[in-house]
Design a protein around this motif. Structure first.
Motif: not given
Length: 153
Positions: A50-55
């Motif tokens: 989720e963090l990878s996708e967001f950033f």
């Protein structure tokens, strides 16, 4: 009237330079740590994916960043609150304290920078920056969707 897009690009570049200078380790938190803690504070626990996708970063980059922030004691791994398989990262009390300190220092600095601006000008600037960031997100999403369609063809 001439569209001053090149002026905006130049001013944005300067703003980024000042923002990066403000988020150095000696000032409390590196920029990547500040962004990570801010996102977890705003959205709650998140997985690497989720963090990878967001950033929009590779998962290995996010793993390095979360590892450094976790070693500093600012985040911890927790079971997924929704019962999913992936473990998630959440702010610790120390992380929330550090984020709050750094954010308050940043807001105080901005308040001093804008002290000669009217309240209306500050409100207008905040509204326009918010709109600008939303448009960046929409543009980025559209580009990503187009790449996905091209790869599937």
């Amino acid at each position: 009237m001439e569209r001053r897009v090149a002026d905006i690009e130049y001013e944005q570049m300067l703003q980024i330079r000042y923002t990066i200078a403000q988020h150095r380790p000696e000032n409390g938190l590196e920029r990547s740590a500040y962004l990570l803690l801010s996102r977890l504070h705003a959205d709650g626990p998140r997985s690497i994916g989720e963090l990878s996708e967001f950033f929009r970063l590779d998962a290995s980059t996010v793993q390095r960043q979360t590892g450094a922030v976790m070693r500093a004691g600012f985040i911890e791994r927790i079971p997924d609150p929704d019962g999913g398989i992936a473990r998630k990262f959440a702010l610790t009390e120390a992380g929330l304290t550090r984020l709050t300190e750094v954010r308050e220092r940043s807001v105080r600095a901005l308040d001093r920078i804008l002290e000669n601006w009217s309240d209306d000008d500050v409100a207008t600037f905040a509204d326009l920056l918010h709109r600008f960031n939303l448009d960046i997100e929409q543009y980025s999403e559209a580009k990503r969707a187009a790449r996905g369609r091209s790869a599937a063809s």
